[in-house]
Design a protein around this motif. Structure first.
Motif, PDB file in Angstrom:
ATOM      1  N   CYS A   1      -6.594  -8.847   7.851  1.00  0.00           N
ATOM      2  CA  CYS A   1      -5.534  -9.582   8.546  1.00  0.00           C
ATOM      3  C   CYS A   1      -6.083 -10.528   9.613  1.00  0.00           C
ATOM      4  CB  CYS A   1      -4.551  -8.612   9.188  1.00  0.00           C
ATOM      5  SG  CYS A   1      -3.511  -7.727   8.001  1.00  0.00           S
ATOM      6  N   GLN A   2      -7.286 -10.252  10.120  1.00  0.00           N
ATOM      7  CA  GLN A   2      -7.839 -11.093  11.182  1.00  0.00           C
ATOM      8  C   GLN A   2      -7.965 -12.554  10.766  1.00  0.00           C
ATOM      9  OE1 GLN A   2      -8.141  -9.785  14.223  1.00  0.00           O
ATOM     10  NE2 GLN A   2      -7.463  -7.883  13.249  1.00  0.00           N
ATOM     11  N   GLY A   3      -8.312 -12.772   9.492  1.00  0.00           N
ATOM     12  CA  GLY A   3      -8.529 -14.147   9.057  1.00  0.00           C
ATOM     13  C   GLY A   3      -7.505 -14.665   8.080  1.00  0.00           C
ATOM     14  N   HIS A   4      -6.368 -13.952   7.943  1.00  0.00           N
ATOM     15  CA  HIS A   4      -5.372 -14.350   6.958  1.00  0.00           C
ATOM     16  C   HIS A   4      -3.965 -14.180   7.517  1.00  0.00           C
ATOM     17  CE1 HIS A   4      -8.979 -13.168   4.674  1.00  0.00           C
ATOM     18  NE2 HIS A   4      -8.648 -14.156   3.881  1.00  0.00           N
TER      19      HIS A   4
ATOM     20  N   PHE B   1       0.841  -1.194   0.000  1.00  0.00           N
ATOM     21  CA  PHE B   1       0.000   0.000   0.000  1.00  0.00           C
ATOM     22  C   PHE B   1       0.878   1.247   0.000  1.00  0.00           C
ATOM     23  CE2 PHE B   1       1.133  -0.834   4.290  1.00  0.00           C
ATOM     24  CZ  PHE B   1       1.096   0.352   5.000  1.00  0.00           C
ATOM     25  N   GLY B   2       0.291   2.379  -0.391  1.00  0.00           N
ATOM     26  CA  GLY B   2       1.084   3.597  -0.445  1.00  0.00           C
ATOM     27  C   GLY B   2       0.255   4.849  -0.336  1.00  0.00           C
ATOM     28  N   ASP B   3       0.945   5.991  -0.199  1.00  0.00           N
ATOM     29  CA  ASP B   3       0.291   7.297  -0.111  1.00  0.00           C
ATOM     30  C   ASP B   3      -0.723   7.296   1.031  1.00  0.00           C
ATOM     31  OD1 ASP B   3       1.230   8.635  -2.912  1.00  0.00           O
ATOM     32  OD2 ASP B   3       0.874   6.483  -3.125  1.00  0.00           O
ATOM     33  N   TRP B   4      -0.238   6.892   2.179  1.00  0.00           N
ATOM     34  CA  TRP B   4      -1.121   6.554   3.296  1.00  0.00           C
ATOM     35  C   TRP B   4      -1.139   7.561   4.429  1.00  0.00           C
ATOM     36  CZ3 TRP B   4       1.796   5.432   7.809  1.00  0.00           C
ATOM     37  CH2 TRP B   4       3.170   5.188   7.591  1.00  0.00           C
ATOM     38  N   GLY B   5      -0.042   8.282   4.689  1.00  0.00           N
ATOM     39  CA  GLY B   5       0.106   9.026   5.936  1.00  0.00           C
ATOM     40  C   GLY B   5      -0.597  10.359   5.975  1.00  0.00           C
ATOM     41  N   SER B   6      -1.919  10.356   5.792  1.00  0.00           N
ATOM     42  CA  SER B   6      -2.664  11.604   5.642  1.00  0.00           C
ATOM     43  C   SER B   6      -3.308  12.113   6.920  1.00  0.00           C
ATOM     44  CB  SER B   6      -3.759  11.417   4.589  1.00  0.00           C
ATOM     45  OG  SER B   6      -4.648  10.383   4.992  1.00  0.00           O
ATOM     46  N   GLN B   7      -3.422  11.253   7.923  1.00  0.00           N
ATOM     47  CA  GLN B   7      -4.081  11.591   9.192  1.00  0.00           C
ATOM     48  C   GLN B   7      -5.551  11.959   9.013  1.00  0.00           C
ATOM     49  OE1 GLN B   7      -2.233  14.007  12.263  1.00  0.00           O
ATOM     50  NE2 GLN B   7      -0.229  13.800  11.303  1.00  0.00           N
ATOM     51  N   ASP B   8      -6.189  11.542   7.942  1.00  0.00           N
ATOM     52  CA  ASP B   8      -7.605  11.851   7.767  1.00  0.00           C
ATOM     53  C   ASP B   8      -8.413  10.562   7.634  1.00  0.00           C
ATOM     54  OD1 ASP B   8      -7.181  10.951   5.187  1.00  0.00           O
ATOM     55  OD2 ASP B   8      -7.217  12.942   4.279  1.00  0.00           O
ATOM     56  N   SER B   9      -9.673  10.699   7.257  1.00  0.00           N
ATOM     57  CA  SER B   9     -10.567   9.544   7.236  1.00  0.00           C
ATOM     58  C   SER B   9     -10.114   8.483   6.244  1.00  0.00           C
ATOM     59  CB  SER B   9     -11.989   9.991   6.898  1.00  0.00           C
ATOM     60  OG  SER B   9     -12.036  10.627   5.634  1.00  0.00           O
ATOM     61  N   GLY B  10      -9.498   8.899   5.125  1.00  0.00           N
ATOM     62  CA  GLY B  10      -9.033   7.926   4.150  1.00  0.00           C
ATOM     63  C   GLY B  10      -8.026   6.961   4.739  1.00  0.00           C
ATOM     64  N   GLU B  11      -7.087   7.485   5.519  1.00  0.00           N
ATOM     65  CA  GLU B  11      -6.102   6.615   6.161  1.00  0.00           C
ATOM     66  C   GLU B  11      -6.764   5.697   7.177  1.00  0.00           C
ATOM     67  OE1 GLU B  11      -1.888   6.738   8.673  1.00  0.00           O
ATOM     68  OE2 GLU B  11      -3.032   8.590   8.402  1.00  0.00           O
ATOM     69  N   ARG B  12      -7.673   6.241   7.976  1.00  0.00           N
ATOM     70  CA  ARG B  12      -8.291   5.448   9.035  1.00  0.00           C
ATOM     71  C   ARG B  12      -9.158   4.320   8.487  1.00  0.00           C
ATOM     72  NH1 ARG B  12      -8.646  10.693  11.130  1.00  0.00           N
ATOM     73  NH2 ARG B  12     -10.822  10.921  10.458  1.00  0.00           N
ATOM     74  N   ILE B  13      -9.951   4.601   7.450  1.00  0.00           N
ATOM     75  CA  ILE B  13     -10.831   3.544   6.943  1.00  0.00           C
ATOM     76  C   ILE B  13     -10.035   2.465   6.213  1.00  0.00           C
ATOM     77  CG2 ILE B  13     -12.842   5.051   6.795  1.00  0.00           C
ATOM     78  CD1 ILE B  13     -12.433   5.256   3.799  1.00  0.00           C
ATOM     79  N   THR B  14      -8.940   2.858   5.568  1.00  0.00           N
ATOM     80  CA  THR B  14      -8.108   1.855   4.899  1.00  0.00           C
ATOM     81  C   THR B  14      -7.380   0.995   5.925  1.00  0.00           C
ATOM     82  OG1 THR B  14      -7.778   3.424   3.080  1.00  0.00           O
ATOM     83  CG2 THR B  14      -6.382   1.468   3.104  1.00  0.00           C
ATOM     84  N   ALA B  15      -6.880   1.623   6.982  1.00  0.00           N
ATOM     85  CA  ALA B  15      -6.237   0.864   8.053  1.00  0.00           C
ATOM     86  C   ALA B  15      -7.220  -0.117   8.680  1.00  0.00           C
ATOM     87  CB  ALA B  15      -5.691   1.816   9.109  1.00  0.00           C
ATOM     88  N   LYS B  16      -8.457   0.312   8.866  1.00  0.00           N
ATOM     89  CA  LYS B  16      -9.486  -0.576   9.427  1.00  0.00           C
ATOM     90  C   LYS B  16      -9.747  -1.753   8.501  1.00  0.00           C
ATOM     91  CE  LYS B  16     -14.218  -0.579  11.225  1.00  0.00           C
ATOM     92  NZ  LYS B  16     -15.440   0.245  11.473  1.00  0.00           N
ATOM     93  N   ALA B  17      -9.801  -1.492   7.188  1.00  0.00           N
ATOM     94  CA  ALA B  17     -10.022  -2.569   6.219  1.00  0.00           C
ATOM     95  C   ALA B  17      -8.849  -3.549   6.199  1.00  0.00           C
ATOM     96  CB  ALA B  17     -10.252  -1.979   4.827  1.00  0.00           C
ATOM     97  N   MET B  18      -7.625  -3.034   6.274  1.00  0.00           N
ATOM     98  CA  MET B  18      -6.451  -3.911   6.324  1.00  0.00           C
ATOM     99  C   MET B  18      -6.472  -4.756   7.588  1.00  0.00           C
ATOM    100  SD  MET B  18      -3.184  -1.895   4.662  1.00  0.00           S
ATOM    101  CE  MET B  18      -3.203  -0.447   5.710  1.00  0.00           C
ATOM    102  N   ASP B  19      -6.802  -4.128   8.699  1.00  0.00           N
ATOM    103  CA  ASP B  19      -6.861  -4.849   9.966  1.00  0.00           C
ATOM    104  C   ASP B  19      -7.904  -5.961   9.898  1.00  0.00           C
ATOM    105  OD1 ASP B  19      -6.189  -5.140  12.846  1.00  0.00           O
ATOM    106  OD2 ASP B  19      -8.271  -4.530  13.119  1.00  0.00           O
ATOM    107  N   SER B  20      -9.061  -5.656   9.315  1.00  0.00           N
ATOM    108  CA  SER B  20     -10.118  -6.656   9.169  1.00  0.00           C
ATOM    109  C   SER B  20      -9.653  -7.826   8.317  1.00  0.00           C
ATOM    110  CB  SER B  20     -11.354  -6.001   8.535  1.00  0.00           C
ATOM    111  OG  SER B  20     -12.349  -6.964   8.251  1.00  0.00           O
TER     112      SER B  20
END
Length: 331
Positions: A69-72, A48-67
């Motif tokens: 990773c839970q099962g993989h 992934f890239g272009d991530w360090g924005s400190q806004d909602s785009g970063e947070r929702i993508t991090a949440k999706a990645m975390d989700s």
């Protein structure tokens, strides 16, 4: 009365069976989509890239990645640059490390190695500070501006990763050197010679290169901006049979492939910053003839790459946990 009771009971049973069947099919579909991203006996990672924005785009993508990773079984992360908006970091100790990185990616899923590249926004701050943070963090891996490492898949197969520093190859930054930290002091000829040496000596079956700037993209502007990088790097990718080049910079998810060329070009730059073309008219998918996939309208997301002895599978996943594109290949 008995006939009515029997008929009612059959109706209820049929309804229950039908509902159970629908639920079962739905669960199977969701499970199949996600399980289909990971190959058996593989090493898998998130790109992934272009991530360090400190806004909602970063947070929702991090949440999706975390989700995801839970099962993989995700072994590590590749972060392909523009790690801190708008102007990088000034030191390895400032609070932006906490607010942009440590606080956002704080779940157990993210406590694995992060192999990180510098982007152009990182050069707007103290780019060396991102190298220095490697000594302060157990997971942040950037031992130098460009570096290499390997990952073992099995007793007979490994992957060679080559992480490069692409911003110094961009003439537009060098011409505005005051805005980009020490960019005119970076020796691109030395870096190219190093890349050549690493790839020439690589014995691994799989060879991947990652840099912030793409060599190819669907739009004309991105294509033209990468002319120097493409001129110097592409011959090496082809000469040493590199299977994939991973990039960001363009805030989108794209896959590009030239005819009669075995290198796969992936852009995964939609992990936080404002998306490219979000308010523009739909662009034709064939703006550049080598464009094989581009998501429109754009969404935030990331890529999952799974590699075993015999195959690689690449998947784009958006912030709604939906697999939007997959590409499989042999070495």
């Amino acid at each position: 009365m008995n006939k009515f009771i029997i008929h009612a009971a059959k109706t209820i049973l049929l309804f229950m069976f039908g509902a159970a069947f629908i639920i079962s099919c739905k669960e199977k579909k969701e499970t199949t989509v996600k399980d289909n991203t990971i190959l058996p006996n593989s090493v898998s990672f998130i790109d992934f890239g272009d991530w360090g924005s400190q806004d909602s785009g970063e947070r929702i993508t991090a949440k999706a990645m975390d989700s995801f990773c839970q099962g993989h079984d995700i072994a590590f992360f590749l972060a392909n640059g523009d790690n801190f908006y708008e102007s990088g970091v000034q030191s390895a100790t400032e609070m932006q490390w906490y607010y942009t990185y440590e606080k956002v990616y704080n779940t157990p899923a993210f406590q694995k190695d992060w192999y990180v590249a510098l982007g152009n926004h990182d050069y707007k701050g103290n780019s060396q500070a991102e190298v220095d943070y490697t000594k302060r963090s157990s997971r942040w891996k950037m031992p130098s501006r460009y570096y290499t490492f390997t990952k073992k898949i099995s007793d007979k197969t490994s992957i060679r990763f080559v992480i490069i520093d692409t911003s110094p190859f961009q003439e537009v930054y060098r011409e505005n050197a005051k805005a980009y930290d020490n960019i005119d002091q970076q020796d691109t000829a030395k870096q190219i010679k190093w890349i050549d040496s690493v790839l020439a000596n690589s014995k691994e079956k799989w060879k991947f290169v990652m840099g912030h700037h793409p060599l190819y993209a669907s739009d004309t502007a991105s294509h033209n901006n990468s002319m120097e990088l493409r001129r110097q790097l592409q011959p090496l990718l082809e000469k040493y049979k590199v299977q994939a080049y991973f990039a960001g910079h363009k805030h989108a998810m794209e896959y590009l492939k030239l005819d009669n060329n075995d290198v796969d070009y992936f852009i995964s730059g939609a992990a936080g910053a404002a998306l490219d073309g979000a308010k523009k008219k739909k662009e034709k998918i064939d703006d550049m003839p080598y464009t094989k996939f581009k998501e429109y309208p754009p969404r935030h997301g990331f890529a999952v790459v799974s590699v075993n002895d015999d195959s690689m599978k690449f998947s784009f996943i958006n912030d709604k946990d939906t697999v939007i594109y997959q590409r499989s290949r042999k070495p």
